[in-house]
Design a protein around this motif. Sequence first.
Motif: not given
Length: 529
Positions: A302-315
């Motif tokens: 869950x935490x690894x997926x959040x990091x990828x989302x922050x650097x990808x979709x959210x960015x």
Amino acid sequence: MPQHDVPEQQLHRREQVAGRRFDVADVVDVLQHWQAGRSDRQLSRSFGMGRNRVARITSAAETAGLTPGGAPLARQEWEQRVPELFRGRAVPRPGDGQDELSHVHDSIVAGLTASTVTTVWQRMHDEAGIHASLSTFRRYVRQNIRMVRPEDVTVRKEVTPPGEVAEVDYGRLGRWFDALDDRWRTVQAFVMTLAYSRMVFVQPVLSCDQSSWVAAHVAAFAFFGGVPAQIRLDNLKTGVLRADIYDPQLNRAYAELAVHSGTLLDPCRAGKPKDKPRVERNMPYVRDSFWSGRDFDRVRAMQDGAIRWCGGTAAHRPHGDLPGTVGEIFRRLEHPALRPLPADPFEIAHWATATVHPDCRVQVQRRFYSVPWTNVGKRVHVRVGEKLAHVYDGGTLIKTHLLRPGERHYLDLADYPEQKVAFLQRTPAWCRRRAAELGPAVQALVDELLAGPHPLACLRQAQGIVRLADVHPAAELDAACARALVADGSLRTVRNILALPRSAEETPHSSSAGAFLHGQQVLLTGTPS
């Protein structure tokens, strides 16, 4: 066609036509021109209204005694007469509510002296029969009575400089089934948003304690590659112990992180989400874009997926106020403005307040730590780090313990009173010291017992001799030890001597039997053989 042969749908349409409502403004316009002498045909062409509808309006006016060419009526007078001519069927035109409310202006002013805007509108809607909507009523009040209230004004804040401010908060993501524990758990999200670039960091957590709060900040700084100059946070107990806009009391572990990282912690006002609007606005976005519809098998995934989302979709989303995406603005403008990360890693510690119990120990996180006995009954602060545990009385360090993996009890006998420690230890040194206090004979007997090649084998006897002083005076014990030294010098001998009555112990033993003065033959004379 007979009435009973007309389809039901057509009858319903006829009823609707027969009961059609009239807009007050339209009726007033028709009647004003009708009173000026224009015919129904002319009125129908001018207003784009059917001749039958115009005829019903003019006939209603004639029935009420009005005639064309008569004394002209002002528009406000017609607006008051129309509801009477078409009772229940004349309504104000949408957008003309301001005119309707102007007629009851004084009543509105009187009602607002004691009630709210909504209450006044509801009462006038039910009792006075006004048709204006609540939004129209509020707009009329703002424009004509109260104008704009200070609390209705929104002040747009100035653009925050790059690297200056970050906003943090916890937000609920939803429910998650923990397969390891076989139960449902609530997942919270730690969210940090950089105010200038809108770059966001998200870390899902299952616990909202102070350790998770501080650890999430450390992870956020590592993700951004720097530290913002200021952090705005909510009044959570994990970060703020006492909420005060002028003098907030911060959690000590959180305050240590701020000092270590060189950032300023700025708690927001309680119940004022607009003090940190960017992170508040990001909460629904995180919940919808990252969390909804996804499934994770463990917290780490869950935490690894959040990091990828922050650097990808959210960015990759557009910034909104500045040209470009959030990630582009962060890399180009905000990341260079962040303060560098500390050279030394931060030790995440847990702070707690505990009471020193009569056994000279405090309990924190299922561990027990001894403190000096003079602090019994006090409330002390305990800092449990990764390797050391410190105990403070106010700002004074009073005890330090070295932590060992798997150990729960940390006991230092030096923290107890000397007499208590001596009694608990009962070492050979203590036995000799205590025997010297009881008397020279006791000291000699204890030294004799402990002088052998194996002193620990006779330690129990030496301890037993010293403990006899708890029930016998020191002088009696010393005298008994002096007599025991003549014999075998054992603990049993000392006990037997002390158990004898004082009279038997002091008087020599003598027999009361008579002496055989005439010899054995006389004693046995006359005895049957």
